[in-house]
Structures are given as structure tokens and as C-alpha cells.
Scaffold this motif. Structure first.
Motif, short mmCIF file in Angstrom:
data_model
loop_
_atom_site.label_atom_id
_atom_site.label_comp_id
_atom_site.label_asym_id
_atom_site.label_seq_id
_atom_site.Cartn_x
_atom_site.Cartn_y
_atom_site.Cartn_z
N THR A 136 -14.77 15.73 9.57
CA THR A 136 -15.63 14.97 8.67
C THR A 136 -16.58 16.18 8.11
O THR A 136 -17.05 16.87 8.96
CB THR A 136 -16.56 14.03 9.47
OG1 THR A 136 -15.78 12.88 9.92
CG2 THR A 136 -17.68 13.54 8.42
N VAL A 137 -16.22 16.41 6.86
CA VAL A 137 -16.95 17.46 6.16
C VAL A 137 -17.95 16.96 5.23
O VAL A 137 -17.68 16.39 4.40
CB VAL A 137 -15.97 18.32 5.49
CG1 VAL A 137 -16.75 19.74 4.79
CG2 VAL A 137 -14.89 18.96 6.32
N ASN A 138 -19.14 17.62 5.31
CA ASN A 138 -20.50 17.03 4.37
C ASN A 138 -20.40 15.55 4.32
O ASN A 138 -20.71 14.97 3.15
CB ASN A 138 -20.34 17.88 3.32
CG ASN A 138 -20.58 19.26 3.38
OD1 ASN A 138 -21.03 19.65 4.21
ND2 ASN A 138 -19.64 19.87 2.37
N ARG A 159 -17.99 13.31 4.49
CA ARG A 159 -16.62 12.65 4.11
C ARG A 159 -15.76 13.10 4.94
O ARG A 159 -15.37 14.01 5.40
CB ARG A 159 -16.53 13.44 2.66
CG ARG A 159 -15.24 12.57 1.84
CD ARG A 159 -15.24 13.18 0.62
NE ARG A 159 -14.02 12.62 -0.13
CZ ARG A 159 -13.31 13.23 -0.89
NH1 ARG A 159 -13.52 14.23 -1.31
NH2 ARG A 159 -12.13 12.67 -1.50
N THR A 160 -14.96 12.03 5.47
CA THR A 160 -13.77 12.14 6.30
C THR A 160 -12.58 12.45 5.61
O THR A 160 -12.16 11.78 4.56
CB THR A 160 -13.56 10.78 7.18
OG1 THR A 160 -14.71 10.42 7.80
CG2 THR A 160 -12.25 10.87 7.98
N HIS A 161 -11.96 13.42 6.12
CA HIS A 161 -10.43 13.93 5.64
C HIS A 161 -9.34 13.83 6.76
O HIS A 161 -9.65 14.40 7.74
CB HIS A 161 -10.73 15.60 5.33
CG HIS A 161 -11.79 15.73 4.34
ND1 HIS A 161 -11.44 15.64 2.69
CD2 HIS A 161 -13.06 15.93 4.19
CE1 HIS A 161 -12.81 15.75 2.10
NE2 HIS A 161 -13.68 16.04 3.21
N ARG A 162 -8.43 13.48 6.32
CA ARG A 162 -7.27 13.41 7.34
C ARG A 162 -6.06 14.58 6.77
O ARG A 162 -5.94 14.30 5.45
CB ARG A 162 -6.24 12.18 7.23
CG ARG A 162 -7.15 11.09 7.85
CD ARG A 162 -6.45 9.47 7.77
NE ARG A 162 -7.31 8.54 8.22
CZ ARG A 162 -7.87 8.15 9.41
NH1 ARG A 162 -7.24 8.89 10.31
NH2 ARG A 162 -8.51 7.35 9.71
N CYS A 211 -18.81 28.89 2.35
CA CYS A 211 -18.84 29.70 3.66
C CYS A 211 -19.42 31.05 3.56
O CYS A 211 -19.83 31.28 4.59
CB CYS A 211 -17.27 29.47 4.25
SG CYS A 211 -16.64 28.14 4.44
N GLY A 212 -19.35 31.77 2.37
CA GLY A 212 -19.94 32.68 2.34
C GLY A 212 -19.59 33.81 3.32
O GLY A 212 -18.49 34.30 3.56
N ALA A 213 -20.42 34.10 4.40
CA ALA A 213 -20.08 35.14 5.26
C ALA A 213 -19.48 34.39 6.55
O ALA A 213 -19.68 35.00 7.80
CB ALA A 213 -21.30 36.13 5.65
N CYS A 214 -19.15 33.38 6.47
CA CYS A 214 -18.08 32.65 7.32
C CYS A 214 -18.77 31.45 8.23
O CYS A 214 -18.29 30.93 8.95
CB CYS A 214 -17.57 33.72 8.20
SG CYS A 214 -16.78 33.05 9.84
N THR A 215 -20.20 31.25 8.18
CA THR A 215 -20.80 30.20 9.02
C THR A 215 -20.81 28.95 8.36
O THR A 215 -21.09 28.74 7.21
CB THR A 215 -22.30 30.85 9.36
OG1 THR A 215 -22.46 32.13 9.87
CG2 THR A 215 -22.93 29.85 10.18
N VAL A 216 -20.60 27.97 9.30
CA VAL A 216 -20.52 26.52 8.87
C VAL A 216 -21.23 25.81 10.39
O VAL A 216 -21.38 26.67 11.30
CB VAL A 216 -19.36 25.88 8.73
CG1 VAL A 216 -18.75 26.57 7.28
CG2 VAL A 216 -18.42 26.04 9.75
N THR A 248 -20.56 20.68 8.55
CA THR A 248 -21.59 20.78 7.34
C THR A 248 -21.53 22.24 6.93
O THR A 248 -21.61 23.34 7.73
CB THR A 248 -23.10 20.66 7.67
OG1 THR A 248 -23.03 19.28 8.46
CG2 THR A 248 -23.84 20.65 6.59
N THR A 249 -20.97 22.41 5.51
CA THR A 249 -21.14 23.62 4.62
C THR A 249 -22.26 23.71 3.95
O THR A 249 -23.32 22.43 3.75
CB THR A 249 -19.91 23.58 3.90
OG1 THR A 249 -20.05 22.70 2.68
CG2 THR A 249 -18.52 23.64 4.46
N THR A 250 -22.88 24.56 3.36
CA THR A 250 -23.84 24.73 2.45
C THR A 250 -24.02 23.86 1.29
O THR A 250 -25.07 23.35 1.06
CB THR A 250 -24.38 26.18 2.10
OG1 THR A 250 -25.49 26.26 1.30
CG2 THR A 250 -23.38 26.72 0.76
#
Length: 149
Positions: free
Chosen positions: A10-12, A14-17, A39-44, A67-69
């Protein structure tokens, strides 16, 4: 060659298979397959905690919430932490900014009124070579005062 692994992510909200190779890094999956470049410098955030997506295999997060930015702003309105960074000029090139903002989100969720040493501790994995850290610390304090979580 090892077979790909089926995961649900689940990203932001929204569920992804997805079917991912075992060596697929989470950052690569987010950038290349889901077109999330923040992701920029890699952090989520994974389940609300900062994670280095560029050094973590995607399959490790099966069933988790990421969660991403890009997932912070709602309806075109910046998240209070994003707004504080903007108002305090807490970025220049922008590369480290997404990781800083996500780390601050996690910090404020756990410590709503952090002192400067705690802010520095939570941001120590994010390196900024452009601004120095005072503007970033000012933005964190402003976001805390505004009640950002």
C-alpha cells in the motif's frame, strides 16, 4: 535466476499487487514501476517510520503501508511540514528535502514538541550539503508549533 515474488504494497493509501524480483530495491520499485520520484535521497516511511528505500528489498515490505513525499499533500494543499519547509527556506537543491520532510513527519508523530537535540538525532541520517541545518531546524520547530503530525 530466482523467481519473482508476489507482494501487496500500500503506497500513499493505494494498494498495489506486484510481482517483483527478489533483488528489486524498494526505491527502484517506487521510481520505475509506480513513477514516484520523491524518494530523493532514499527515505520513505514504512508504517510511519523512516526507512532507506534504496538499501531495502521491496519484498521485505509485503503487506506494509509506505508513504512517499507525494502522499503528503492532500487535494493540492501542502502538508504542514512541507509548508513549514517552504516558509523557512529549508531546502535549496531539493535532493534531501523529501527524506527530511518524511523524517520530520515521523518525529512529530512521536514527539509533538521536540527539542533541538532530538530534532538533530532524527535528522542525522539525512545529509544536506546546501543549506546547513538551521533553516531545517527552524522549519521543524514551526511545524511542531503549528501542530503538524
Amino acid at each position: 535466476m530466482t523467481d519473482a515474488i508476489d507482494i501487496i504494497l500500500t503506497v500513499n493509501g493505494r494498494t498495489h499487487r506486484l510481482n517483483v524480483p527478489p533483488r528489486r530495491m524498494l526505491a527502484d520499485l517506487l521510481r520505475d514501476e509506480l513513477q514516484l520520484a520523491g524518494c530523493g535521497a532514499c527515505t520513505v516511511l514504512v508504517e510511519g517510520m523512516p526507512v532507506t528505500a534504496c538499501t531495502s528489498f521491496a519484498f521485505e515490505f509485503d503487506g506494509k503501508a509506505v508513504t512517499t513525499t507525494e502522499g503528503l499533500a492532500a487535494g493540492g494543499v501542502l502538508d504542514p511540514v512541507q509548508q513549514a519547509f517552504l516558509e523557512h527556506g529549508a531546502f535549496q537543491c531539493g535532493f534531501c528535502t523529501p527524506g527530511m520532510i518524511l523524517s520530520v513527519k515521523a518525529l512529530l508523530a512521536r514527539h509533538p514538541d521536540p527539542d533541538v537535540p532530538l530534532i538533530r538525532q532524527w535528522l542525522n541520517a539525512n545529509i544536506c550539503r546546501c543549506t546547513g541545518y538551521q533553516m531545517i531546524i527552524d522549519a521543524v520547530r514551526a511545524a511542531a508549533k503549528a501542530g503538524a503530525r
